[in-house]
Write a protein that holds these residues in place. Structure first.
Motif, PDB file in Angstrom:
ATOM      1  N   GLN A  35       9.077 167.531  17.285  1.00  0.00           N
ATOM      2  CA  GLN A  35       9.484 166.860  16.046  1.00  0.00           C
ATOM      3  C   GLN A  35      11.004 166.738  15.988  1.00  0.00           C
ATOM      4  OE1 GLN A  35       8.036 168.770  12.509  1.00  0.00           O
ATOM      5  NE2 GLN A  35       9.054 167.345  11.133  1.00  0.00           N
ATOM      6  N   VAL A  36      11.689 167.800  16.380  1.00  0.00           N
ATOM      7  CA  VAL A  36      13.154 167.760  16.410  1.00  0.00           C
ATOM      8  C   VAL A  36      13.634 166.772  17.461  1.00  0.00           C
ATOM      9  CG1 VAL A  36      15.227 169.087  16.940  1.00  0.00           C
ATOM     10  CG2 VAL A  36      13.416 170.104  15.534  1.00  0.00           C
ATOM     11  N   THR A  37      13.016 166.831  18.627  1.00  0.00           N
ATOM     12  CA  THR A  37      13.434 165.969  19.739  1.00  0.00           C
ATOM     13  C   THR A  37      13.345 164.507  19.367  1.00  0.00           C
ATOM     14  OG1 THR A  37      12.743 167.580  21.385  1.00  0.00           O
ATOM     15  CG2 THR A  37      12.924 165.284  22.117  1.00  0.00           C
ATOM     16  N   PHE A  38      12.203 164.085  18.825  1.00  0.00           N
ATOM     17  CA  PHE A  38      11.978 162.664  18.589  1.00  0.00           C
ATOM     18  C   PHE A  38      12.459 162.209  17.207  1.00  0.00           C
ATOM     19  CE2 PHE A  38       9.147 163.609  22.135  1.00  0.00           C
ATOM     20  CZ  PHE A  38       9.505 162.589  23.000  1.00  0.00           C
ATOM     21  N   SER A  39      13.242 163.069  16.558  1.00  0.00           N
ATOM     22  CA  SER A  39      13.934 162.635  15.345  1.00  0.00           C
ATOM     23  C   SER A  39      15.418 162.401  15.621  1.00  0.00           C
ATOM     24  CB  SER A  39      13.780 163.684  14.234  1.00  0.00           C
ATOM     25  OG  SER A  39      14.407 164.901  14.609  1.00  0.00           O
ATOM     26  N   ASN A  40      15.786 162.491  16.913  1.00  0.00           N
ATOM     27  CA  ASN A  40      17.187 162.349  17.299  1.00  0.00           C
ATOM     28  C   ASN A  40      17.261 161.437  18.523  1.00  0.00           C
ATOM     29  OD1 ASN A  40      19.511 163.307  19.200  1.00  0.00           O
ATOM     30  ND2 ASN A  40      20.118 164.055  17.167  1.00  0.00           N
ATOM     31  N   ARG A  41      18.117 160.431  18.449  1.00  0.00           N
ATOM     32  CA  ARG A  41      18.183 159.458  19.547  1.00  0.00           C
ATOM     33  C   ARG A  41      18.619 160.109  20.857  1.00  0.00           C
ATOM     34  NH1 ARG A  41      20.677 153.338  19.760  1.00  0.00           N
ATOM     35  NH2 ARG A  41      20.494 153.085  22.027  1.00  0.00           N
ATOM     36  N   TYR A  43      18.457 163.217  21.866  1.00  0.00           N
ATOM     37  CA  TYR A  43      17.438 164.106  22.410  1.00  0.00           C
ATOM     38  C   TYR A  43      16.281 163.310  23.016  1.00  0.00           C
ATOM     39  CZ  TYR A  43      19.716 167.929  19.832  1.00  0.00           C
ATOM     40  OH  TYR A  43      20.612 168.847  19.363  1.00  0.00           O
ATOM     41  N   THR A  44      15.910 162.233  22.346  1.00  0.00           N
ATOM     42  CA  THR A  44      14.823 161.394  22.859  1.00  0.00           C
ATOM     43  C   THR A  44      15.183 160.798  24.209  1.00  0.00           C
ATOM     44  OG1 THR A  44      14.121 160.833  20.606  1.00  0.00           O
ATOM     45  CG2 THR A  44      13.391 159.372  22.375  1.00  0.00           C
ATOM     46  N   GLU A  45      16.387 160.272  24.311  1.00  0.00           N
ATOM     47  CA  GLU A  45      16.818 159.678  25.579  1.00  0.00           C
ATOM     48  C   GLU A  45      16.957 160.750  26.659  1.00  0.00           C
ATOM     49  OE1 GLU A  45      20.306 157.587  24.289  1.00  0.00           O
ATOM     50  OE2 GLU A  45      19.173 155.763  23.819  1.00  0.00           O
ATOM     51  N   ASN A  46      17.408 161.941  26.260  1.00  0.00           N
ATOM     52  CA  ASN A  46      17.487 163.039  27.221  1.00  0.00           C
ATOM     53  C   ASN A  46      16.099 163.437  27.733  1.00  0.00           C
ATOM     54  OD1 ASN A  46      20.240 163.195  27.175  1.00  0.00           O
ATOM     55  ND2 ASN A  46      20.350 164.999  25.862  1.00  0.00           N
ATOM     56  N   PHE A  47      15.119 163.346  26.860  1.00  0.00           N
ATOM     57  CA  PHE A  47      13.742 163.640  27.280  1.00  0.00           C
ATOM     58  C   PHE A  47      13.326 162.672  28.389  1.00  0.00           C
ATOM     59  CE2 PHE A  47       9.235 164.029  27.306  1.00  0.00           C
ATOM     60  CZ  PHE A  47       8.910 165.246  26.732  1.00  0.00           C
ATOM     61  N   LEU A  48      13.637 161.394  28.195  1.00  0.00           N
ATOM     62  CA  LEU A  48      13.318 160.398  29.218  1.00  0.00           C
ATOM     63  C   LEU A  48      14.068 160.689  30.517  1.00  0.00           C
ATOM     64  CD1 LEU A  48      12.053 157.734  30.186  1.00  0.00           C
ATOM     65  CD2 LEU A  48      13.985 156.536  29.130  1.00  0.00           C
ATOM     66  N   TYR A  49      15.344 161.039  30.406  1.00  0.00           N
ATOM     67  CA  TYR A  49      16.106 161.328  31.614  1.00  0.00           C
ATOM     68  C   TYR A  49      15.591 162.586  32.307  1.00  0.00           C
ATOM     69  CZ  TYR A  49      19.276 157.724  29.950  1.00  0.00           C
ATOM     70  OH  TYR A  49      19.791 156.534  29.531  1.00  0.00           O
ATOM     71  N   GLY A  50      14.973 163.471  31.541  1.00  0.00           N
ATOM     72  CA  GLY A  50      14.324 164.629  32.150  1.00  0.00           C
ATOM     73  C   GLY A  50      13.169 164.222  33.050  1.00  0.00           C
ATOM     74  N   ALA A 123      11.131 157.897  17.065  1.00  0.00           N
ATOM     75  CA  ALA A 123      12.561 158.143  17.226  1.00  0.00           C
ATOM     76  C   ALA A 123      13.401 157.085  16.511  1.00  0.00           C
ATOM     77  CB  ALA A 123      12.922 158.175  18.702  1.00  0.00           C
ATOM     78  N   PRO A 124      14.577 157.475  16.032  1.00  0.00           N
ATOM     79  CA  PRO A 124      15.486 156.526  15.367  1.00  0.00           C
ATOM     80  C   PRO A 124      16.248 155.694  16.406  1.00  0.00           C
ATOM     81  CG  PRO A 124      16.471 158.700  15.365  1.00  0.00           C
ATOM     82  CD  PRO A 124      15.096 158.864  15.961  1.00  0.00           C
ATOM     83  N   ILE A 125      15.513 154.827  17.066  1.00  0.00           N
ATOM     84  CA  ILE A 125      16.040 154.010  18.158  1.00  0.00           C
ATOM     85  C   ILE A 125      15.629 152.568  17.905  1.00  0.00           C
ATOM     86  CG2 ILE A 125      15.880 153.571  20.663  1.00  0.00           C
ATOM     87  CD1 ILE A 125      15.331 156.514  21.067  1.00  0.00           C
ATOM     88  N   PRO A 126      16.472 151.597  18.191  1.00  0.00           N
ATOM     89  CA  PRO A 126      16.090 150.188  18.021  1.00  0.00           C
ATOM     90  C   PRO A 126      14.793 149.869  18.760  1.00  0.00           C
ATOM     91  CG  PRO A 126      18.429 150.345  18.456  1.00  0.00           C
ATOM     92  CD  PRO A 126      17.877 151.727  18.641  1.00  0.00           C
ATOM     93  N   THR A 131      10.866 149.792  23.552  1.00  0.00           N
ATOM     94  CA  THR A 131      10.049 149.009  24.476  1.00  0.00           C
ATOM     95  C   THR A 131      10.520 149.208  25.917  1.00  0.00           C
ATOM     96  OG1 THR A 131       9.591 147.344  22.782  1.00  0.00           O
ATOM     97  CG2 THR A 131       9.307 146.673  25.069  1.00  0.00           C
ATOM     98  N   LEU A 132      11.830 149.168  26.101  1.00  0.00           N
ATOM     99  CA  LEU A 132      12.397 149.365  27.429  1.00  0.00           C
ATOM    100  C   LEU A 132      12.097 150.766  27.947  1.00  0.00           C
ATOM    101  CD1 LEU A 132      14.219 148.534  29.811  1.00  0.00           C
ATOM    102  CD2 LEU A 132      16.189 149.304  28.450  1.00  0.00           C
ATOM    103  N   TYR A 133      12.278 151.765  27.106  1.00  0.00           N
ATOM    104  CA  TYR A 133      12.082 153.148  27.542  1.00  0.00           C
ATOM    105  C   TYR A 133      10.618 153.418  27.907  1.00  0.00           C
ATOM    106  CZ  TYR A 133      16.768 153.999  25.617  1.00  0.00           C
ATOM    107  OH  TYR A 133      18.108 153.964  25.347  1.00  0.00           O
ATOM    108  N   LYS A 134       9.701 152.828  27.165  1.00  0.00           N
ATOM    109  CA  LYS A 134       8.284 152.976  27.513  1.00  0.00           C
ATOM    110  C   LYS A 134       8.008 152.394  28.892  1.00  0.00           C
ATOM    111  CE  LYS A 134       6.550 152.591  22.757  1.00  0.00           C
ATOM    112  NZ  LYS A 134       5.778 151.717  21.830  1.00  0.00           N
ATOM    113  N   ALA A 135       8.615 151.248  29.158  1.00  0.00           N
ATOM    114  CA  ALA A 135       8.430 150.609  30.461  1.00  0.00           C
ATOM    115  C   ALA A 135       8.991 151.491  31.577  1.00  0.00           C
ATOM    116  CB  ALA A 135       9.104 149.240  30.469  1.00  0.00           C
ATOM    117  N   GLU A 136      10.141 152.092  31.337  1.00  0.00           N
ATOM    118  CA  GLU A 136      10.717 152.981  32.341  1.00  0.00           C
ATOM    119  C   GLU A 136       9.790 154.168  32.605  1.00  0.00           C
ATOM    120  OE1 GLU A 136      14.774 154.153  31.571  1.00  0.00           O
ATOM    121  OE2 GLU A 136      15.254 152.191  30.742  1.00  0.00           O
TER     122      GLU A 136
END
Length: 583
Positions: A35-41, A43-50, A123-126, A131-136
Motif C-alpha cells: 500500500q505504501v509502495t503503490f501510493s508513491n510514484r 517507490y512504484t517505479e523502483n519496484f519496476l526497476y527491481g 499509483a499516482p502516475i500519469p 500503460t508503458l510500465y505494464k508493457a515493460e
C-alpha cells in the motif's frame, strides 16, 4: 548528459536492491508495504526497476554461462563462481548445479510482475506511464520465461499467481506449445504499448523492436529440429501422462519464424552498422568493431544493456591482455579460429584459399605485421576484431605474447592465462585501460539486426529453399564483414550450412552459439577434444613450438545436456514437477 542518461537505468536498478528489500520478500505486513509502495510514484517505479534487476548478469561466466559451454569460447578459471569449467567436464546435475539459481530467481520475478500489474493502477502516475510500465513488466516476464524455456524446456506457467507460500502449491510443467503461446501473448501485449524508440537513451528498456526480435528468437527455437517433432523427447511426460513436446514435425513453424523475423526488418528502424573510409567505402574492421564500442548512434542493436564505465571495464578486464592490466580470462578456441574465412571468402579447408598453416610471414599486410604466424595472415576482417592471437598488435602497437614465457603467457600469468593461446577481443573498447581504471559507457548487445537477418534467411530456406531474397540478407551481413557475397546455385542443405557458419563467425562470443548448436541437434560439437596453441611451450615470439595445435580439454556433451536439469530442490518442493531426460 548522455552518459548520465545512459547510466540512469543501472543506477535505478542498484538503488532498488536496498530500497525495496522490505517489501519484495513475503512479510506479515506485506499488504501495508505494498500500500505504501503503490501510493508513491518513486517507490512504484523502483519496484519496476527491481524486476529489471532479475535480468542475469551480462557477463560470460556466472549468470549466463552460455559462451563458455559452447564450442567457440573457453573460460580460463576453475572456480566456484565460474561454472563453465565444471559444466564442460560433465560435473553438474540436479543436486550439484553450478549456475546461479535463475530458476528460483525468475519465479520470484514472476511473482513481482504479478504484484506490479495488480497494483500499478493505484499509483499516482500519469495513465500513459502506467500503460508503458505494464508493457515493460510483461516484456520482462516474457524474457524470463524464454530464458528458462530455452535452458530447461517446458516449465510451469504461474501466470498471475502472487503467493507461492501455500505448501500445497503443486503445479505440473506446461506443454511446449502452452509455453510458446504464453510468451507470445506477453510479447504481443507489450508490443502494443511500447514505443518504437525511447525519448532518451534507454537501451536497456524494451521497445516494439525488442518484442518482435524476441518473438522471432522464440519462434525460430520452436521450429528447430531439437523441439519440432524430435522423437528423443516423446517420452517426456507429466505424471498424468501428458506429453510435453510436440510429437510430430510441423513445417509451418518455420514460416511463423520467418514472418516474425521479417516483421523486425520491415519496421525499417534497424540497420547494419557501418563506418565509411575516406573513399566512401565500408571499412569492415571499423564497422564490425563499432557495433560493440559505439556508445549512442548504433541502429544495429535492437535490445542491449547499458554498461557504465565500471561495468564496461569489468568485461574488458576479463578479455584483456594481462600485460595491459587484464585477467586473460575469456579465450577463443581453435575451432572458431578455424571457422573464420580467408579474405577471399574461402574456407581454410579449401585448397584454393591461400591458407598457410605454418611459418612466419615475410611482409606486412593490411591487418598483420611481418613475422606473424601464417595461420593468422590473410583472414577476413572479423577475425582481427574478434580474436587476439600471439603476435597481434594492440592499439598502441604492443604485441600479444601468449607463449609460455611471454608477457601474457602461462608462466607469467599463472592461473590468469588463456588455456588456448587466444583471447576474445571484440568487446574491448580501445580507450579501456584497466591499469588506470579507465573506461567509458557502452552497449552490450542482447540481440541485433544482423542476427535477425540470419534468422530470416535460415527460416525462409527451410520454408522454400534458396532464393535471391535469402541471399540478399545473408550478403548484407557479409558485405559489412568485407567478404565476398554468396552466389546463387547453392542447394538447400548447402545454404543451411553456410548460414550456420555465418552465424558462428558473425555472432561469435555473443551467447548465441550454444543455443544454435542445441536447436540444430549439433550438441556433439560441444563435446570431445578442444584445441588451442601449446601454452606450455615457447620462450619467445619466434619459438615455433608454441604454434602447434594442442588439446587443452576433453569436453563432455551427452544427450541429456540438451536440456538443463531441473534443480532437485524445486522438484522436492513441487510434487508435480518432473525431471528432464537423463538426469
Amino acid at each position: 548528459m548522455k552518459k548520465t542518461v545512459l547510466q540512469l537505468l543501472l543506477v535505478a536498478v542498484t538503488t532498488v536492491i536496498t530500497s525495496c528489500e522490505k517489501y519484495l520478500d513475503k512479510q506479515p505486513d506485506e499488504l501495508l508495504s505494498l500500500q505504501v509502495t503503490f501510493s508513491n510514484r518513486q517507490y512504484t517505479e523502483n519496484f519496476l526497476y527491481g524486476i529489471y534487476n532479475y535480468i542475469p548478469s551480462y557477463n560470460f561466466w556466472t549468470g549466463e554461462p552460455f559462451n563458455g559451454i559452447a564450442d567457440d569460447i573457453d573460460i580460463t578459471w576453475n572456480r566456484g563462481n565460474y561454472p563453465t569449467y565444471a559444466m564442460n567436464l560433465g560435473n553438474w546435475g540436479p543436486t550439484y548445479f553450478v549456475v546461479n539459481d535463475n530458476w528460483k530467481n525468475f519465479y520470484k520475478a514472476f511473482r513481482q510482475v504479478s504484484i506490479f500489474l495488480a497494483n500499478v493502477d493505484k499509483a499516482p502516475i500519469p495513465a500513459a506511464n502506467k500503460t508503458l510500465y505494464k508493457a515493460e513488466a510483461k516484456y520482462l516476464r516474457a524474457y524470463f520465461y524464454l530464458w528458462l524455456f530455452r535452458a530447461y524446456g517446458p516449465v510451469p506457467l504461474v501466470k498471475d499467481v502472487i503467493s507461492f507460500d501455500d505448501p500445497t502449491f503443486n503445479i505440473p510443467r506446461n506443454t511446449f506449445d502452452e509455453c510458446v503461446d504464453y510468451i507470445l501473448k506477453d510479447l504481443d501485449e507489450a508490443y502494443k504499448d511500447l514505443p518504437v524508440k525511447h525519448e532518451n537513451i534507454w537501451a536497456g528498456k524494451p521497445t516494439k523492436g525488442a518484442c518482435l526480435a524476441m518473438k522471432a528468437r522464440l519462434l525460430l527455437w520452436a521450429a528447430s529440429p531439437l523441439v519440432n517433432g524430435n522423437p528423443d523427447l516423446k517420452d517426456l511426460k507429466n505424471k498424468d501422462g501428458k506429453a510435453l513436446f510436440p510429437q510430430t514435425y510441423d513445417a509451418n513453424r518455420w514460416k511463423l519464424a520467418a514472418d516474425a523475423a521479417k516483421a523486425v526488418i520491415d519496421m525499417g528502424v534497424y540497420n547494419i552498422y557501418t563506418v565509411k573510409d575516406s573513399k566512401g567505402d565500408i571499412d569492415p574492421f571499423a564497422s564490425y568493431k563499432g557495433i560493440y564500442t559505439s556508445q549512442y548512434n548504433n541502429d544495429e542493436v535492437i535490445w542491449g544493456r547499458n554498461l557504465d564505465g565500471g561495468s564496461s571495464l569489468d568485461i574488458d578486464r576479463h578479455c584483456m591482455l594481462r600485460s595491459k592490466g587484464g585477467w586473460n580470462g575469456i579465450a577463443v578456441t581453435q575451432k572458431i579460429v578455424d571457422e573464420f574465412e580467408m579474405a577471399n571468402g574461402k574456407s581454410i579447408k579449401d585448397a584454393e584459399s591461400g591458407y598457410v598453416e605454418n611459418g612466419f610471414s615475410a611482409a606486412d599486410t593490411k591487418y598483420t605485421t611481418k613475422g606473424t604466424w601464417n595461420m593468422y595472415v590473410g583472414r577476413e576482417p572479423r577475425f582481427y576484431v574478434t580474436v587476439n592471437y600471439s603476435g597481434a598488435s594492440w592499439w598502441d602497437g604492443q604485441k600479444a605474447e601468449f607463449f609460455y614465457k611471454g608477457k601474457d603467457g602461462k608462466e607469467i600469468g599463472r592461473d590468469d592465462h588463456s588455456r588456448t593461446g587466444y583471447l576474445l577481443r571484440k568487446f574491448i573498447d580501445p580507450v579501456s585501460d584497466p591499469i588506470a581504471n579507465r573506461n567509458r559507457a557502452k552497449l552490450f548487445p542482447y540481440i541485433r539486426i544482423s542476427d535477425i537477418y540470419l534468422m530470416y534467411a535460415e527460416a525462409m530456406n527451410e520454408v522454400s529453399g534458396p532464393s535471391a531474397e535469402i541471399l540478399t540478407y545473408v550478403n548484407k551481413v557479409r558485405e559489412r564483414a568485407g567478404v565476398p557475397a554468396l552466389k546463387a546455385g547453392l542447394s538447400k542443405e548447402e545454404l543451411r550450412n553456410r548460414i550456420i557458419h555465418e552465424r558462428a563467425v558473425e555472432l561469435a562470443g555473443e551467447q548465441t552459439r550454444y543455443f544454435d548448436l542445441r536447436r540444430w541437434k549439433m550438441g556433439d560439437e560441444m563435446g570431445g577434444s578442444f584445441y588451442g596453441m601449446a601454452v606450455d611451450l615457447g620462450a619467445n615470439a619466434t619459438d615455433e613450438k608454441f604454434f602447434k595445435r594442442t588439446e587443452f580439454e576433453k569436453r563432455v556433451f551427452e544427450k541429456k545436456h540438451y536440456f538443463w536439469p531441473v534443480p532437485q530442490g524445486e522438484i522436492d518442493k513441487n510434487q508435480e514437477l518432473i525431471q528432464n531426460p537423463g538426469w
